[in-house]
Design an enzyme around this catalytic site. Structure first.
Site, PDB file in Angstrom:
ATOM      1  N   LYS A  27      12.891   8.552  33.029  1.00  0.00           N
ATOM      2  CA  LYS A  27      14.258   9.128  33.168  1.00  0.00           C
ATOM      3  C   LYS A  27      14.120  10.178  31.935  1.00  0.00           C
ATOM      4  CE  LYS A  27      16.295   4.797  34.481  1.00  0.00           C
ATOM      5  NZ  LYS A  27      17.628   3.679  34.113  1.00  0.00           N
ATOM      6  N   GLY A  28      15.165  10.910  32.204  1.00  0.00           N
ATOM      7  CA  GLY A  28      15.495  11.853  30.970  1.00  0.00           C
ATOM      8  C   GLY A  28      16.014  11.147  29.738  1.00  0.00           C
ATOM      9  N   GLU A  63      19.228  14.224  26.453  1.00  0.00           N
ATOM     10  CA  GLU A  63      20.681  14.369  26.217  1.00  0.00           C
ATOM     11  C   GLU A  63      21.403  13.067  25.972  1.00  0.00           C
ATOM     12  OE1 GLU A  63      22.166  18.190  28.880  1.00  0.00           O
ATOM     13  OE2 GLU A  63      20.389  16.966  29.749  1.00  0.00           O
TER      14      GLU A  63
END
Length: 741
Positions: free
Chosen positions: A699-700, A703
């Protein structure tokens, strides 16, 4: 000078400046021994790199100065351009006294709406530069001076006389504005309004109710490297070195604006000194540099002054957020409303999707989430790290803390009691949801069980101490990408794609993905990226880069590995290649709700004399799929958490109603955190397996670190002083009236 010449620019710069030059690790690259350790329950302490981690592939280039940024390319014969911002809040340009400037030695041209090259119609109206006499807000560029040196260009730009016909302007504020309206969509294509059940009735009949309004001023990205471009035309083809988060996107926009085929435009963004969203879409510098280069027939270098960035490259819009939560006596939520008021400009509609996270986080059978916006005569907002989630989760998680106080339920336990079985808004099952584990692991590491829940009681040496917690979430995003992989007879591999490394370690991570798919050591793989001449790739934004690029790299390398295995004998002299794209995979709608989650814990001291808040400890635990590079992951997590600290305590942009622009326009007045502001910062993550994402299971992470951090600090401040302050940032002037002496 002619308006639209077909200039003869110099040939490409030397090899060090070549687009897409590979900066991959070499076989003698070393690694640092680890000092982190896995815990028995699967959590990973990210205190350092592991023995199998690569060093950052571009580390040596950056520390030695070999890495060239957009403004560090010096094609022969280049000149300098400096833009001229409007000095009125709204109106029309009536005269540009260019003749006074063009007579100066060294000045090549003054461009304005009267003589600038005509542009095609852009999708983004903020790029309609020097095309009309309209001034939509103060700071809008109305002219461009081109001179032989930067000093001459600056002096000429400062001295250029421009006359205006001014008009009345409307700077807001947005709250209570008569022209507020409900847009169809918020940023990201999210519906502006979502309702489930009967919120009004459920809230009115709830045993416990929280009704609070939270405000945030505007915030600015302020990357270390200002926005810059170096551009030239040669035989009708355009080359631009641009400080951007996506070379492919800048190429496509420039091709449309200058009405040339895309294969006649090359954009290089090989090294970028930060962006945080402000370089996520093409910005004025690329358009203006290309325009000036076309006009004067020479290469042009343009760097936007930092004092002008606040007006022209986007910002996080100010918000007023009302959160209402109705719960039973045990703290289980029955009704949840999150209503957001924000602002945009008259140039372009951009609506921060701050209410969207409330559609994901907690059980809420009766829900209302909405956005309203007003178009003002102010600069256009845009993306800033974790748009929507960063601002929206501050309000939601502060309201959850207020609910914990109202019910007497521990803040960690309260969140656990409101864990949904499926995503509340869509009804989809979660592909994985590690929030509960993040909360429990974070509480264990932080020593949360020893916390005295009473606010305002821990005082020593004139300081009040408090602790707070908040949850965080960020969606899993995926865009189509392409990549090529090539094997050579000497056992080396080359991976190529137009990804942009904005300092997040993309070169390192993509090499590891390729090596794993090829089943070879990472040192055998070189990665070439940063140029639109390479296979098309999406921008570095939305925490989607690794997932999007990595899938294409994995697919290309898997195909190449199969080709190599099927080949008998030595490889041909030219090697073997494979190409892949993920149009089909990225276009599929997932049956799962896919998000990263986290929990942040903060301990603060509040000085009762000065009102200063100091963060003593800041800890984050995250569930973000499989972490591919521990060294770069830790960097991203702590970087995001540091930005969240700034969001909570120091970062603020004030709109001057007299001029309709922001007063804090440099790093002396816009205060970002420094190392001394963060005495102890820890980032950890869970070993989370999620088979519903991509072949890497990632996943990212770029942020998720900022989301929740501001709320954790604000909640800690409440616990310290016993007074709830709902307006960010929590500066001393806001705290002092509430502190005991």
């Amino acid at each position: 000078m002619p308006t639209n010449p077909t200039p003869q620019a110099p040939s490409a710069p030397d090899e060090d400046d070549a687009p897409g030059r590979d900066d991959g690790a070499r076989p003698d690259d070393g690694v640092r021994p680890a000092d982190g350790a896995r815990t028995d329950d699967g959590a990973v302490s990210d205190d350092g790199a592991r023995p199998d981690d690569d060093v950052r592939r571009d580390a040596a280039q950056k520390v030695t100065g070999a890495a060239r940024y957009a403004a560090e390319h010096n094609p022969p014969g280049h000149v300098h351009a400096v833009p001229v911002p409007a000095t009125v809040a709204r109106g029309r340009v009536t005269a540009v006294h260019a003749d006074e400037i063009t007579r100066r030695p060294g000045v090549h041209a003054v461009l304005s709406h009267t003589n600038a090259p005509r542009l095609g119609e852009p999708d983004d109206p903020t790029l309609t530069l020097l095309q009309t006499d309209r001034v939509p807000h103060r700071g809008w560029y109305v002219a461009l001076v081109v001179a032989d040196t930067l000093e001459n260009a600056r002096a000429a730009a400062d001295d250029l006389r421009i006359e205006y016909a001014t008009e009345d302007h409307d700077p807001g504020p947005p709250a209570g504005h008569p022209d507020l309206y409900a847009p169809e969509e918020a940023n990201g294509g999210h519906p502006a309004l979502r309702e489930r059940g009967d919120f009004d009735t459920a809230f009115a009949t709830s045993a416990v109710r929280v009704d609070a309004t939270y405000t945030m001023t505007a915030q600015h990205n302020h990357p270390m490297e200002p926005h810059a471009s170096t551009a030239w035309w040669e035989n009708g083809a355009l080359t631009v070195y641009d400080s951007s988060q996506g070379a492919t996107q800048v190429r496509d926009v420039l091709a449309r604006l200058f009405q040339v085929p895309r294969d006649r435009v090359t954009v290089v963004s090989a090294y970028v000194g930060g962006g945080f969203g402000s370089k996520g879409t093409p910005r004025p510098q690329a358009v203006l540099a290309s325009m000036a280069a076309l006009h004067v027939g020479r290469p042009v270098k343009l760097v936007l002054p930092r004092r002008e960035l606040a007006a022209v490259v986007g910002h996080r819009a100010p918000t007023v957020q009302r959160v209402r939560i109705g719960a039973n006596a045990d703290g289980v939520i029955g009704a949840l409303a999150h209503e957001v008021v924000t602002q945009t400009s008259t140039v372009k509609e951009f609506v921060e999707q701050a209410a969207v996270p409330a559609r994901t986080m907690y059980t809420s059978p009766h829900s209302r989430t909405s956005h309203r916006v007003v178009a003002l005569d102010v600069p256009t907002p845009s993306w800033m790290r974790a748009p929507g989630e960063a601002s929206g989760m501050y309000a939601l998680e502060a309201a959850m803390d207020e609910l914990a106080v109202a019910t007497g339920v521990d803040p960690v336990e309260l969140r656990l009691r409101n864990e949904p079985d499926t995503e509340p808004d869509s009804g989809k099952p979660f592909s994985s949801r590690g929030l509960a584990d993040c909360l429990r692991e974070g509480a264990r590491r932080f020593g949360w069980a020893d916390r005295d829940p009473r606010p305002g009681v821990r005082r020593a040496d004139g300081r009040l101490t408090g602790t707070g917690v908040a949850a965080s979430t960020y969606p899993y995003l995926l865009s189509p990408s392409s990549a090529t992989a090539h094997a050579t007879p000497d056992g080396a591999y080359l991976v190529r794609l137009a990804a942009t490394d904005i300092g997040t370690g993309a070169r390192t991570v993509l090499a590891r993905i390729a090596a794993e798919a090829l089943d070879v050591p990472p040192t055998s793989v070189r990665v070439e990226l940063g140029s639109s001449a390479l296979p098309t790739a999406p921008l570095a934004g939305g925490s989607s880069g690794t997932s999007s690029w990595g899938w294409a790299v994995h697919k290309a390398c898997t195909a190449l590995a199969a080709t190599v295995r099927a080949h008998s004998g030595p490889l041909p002299p030219d090697g073997l290649s494979a190409r892949a794209d993920t149009e089909e995979e990225a276009g599929r709608e997932s049956p799962y709700a896919r998000h990263a989650f986290g929990a942040q814990f903060a301990e603060v001291d509040v000085d009762t004399v000065t009102g200063e808040v100091r963060v003593r400890r800041l800890l984050g635990v995250f569930a973000a799929g499989r972490v591919l590079s521990r060294r770069t992951a830790r960097s991203q997590f702590i970087g995001g958490m540091t930005m969240g600290l700034g969001m909570a305590l120091t970062e603020s942009s004030t709109l001057d109603p007299a001029f309709g622009d922001f007063t804090e326009r440099d790093l002396a007045s816009y205060h970002v955190p420094v190392c001394a502001d963060v005495p102890m910062l820890e980032a950890h993550w869970l070993e989370e397996e999620d088979p519903h994402l991509n072949p890497m299971g990632s996943k990212g992470i770029g942020e998720i670190g900022i989301v929740g951090t501001a709320a954790a600090i604000a909640n800690a401040v409440h616990h310290a002083v016993g007074v709830r302050l709902r307006d960010l940032p929590l500066t001393p002037d806001r705290l002092l009236p509430h502190l005991p002496r």
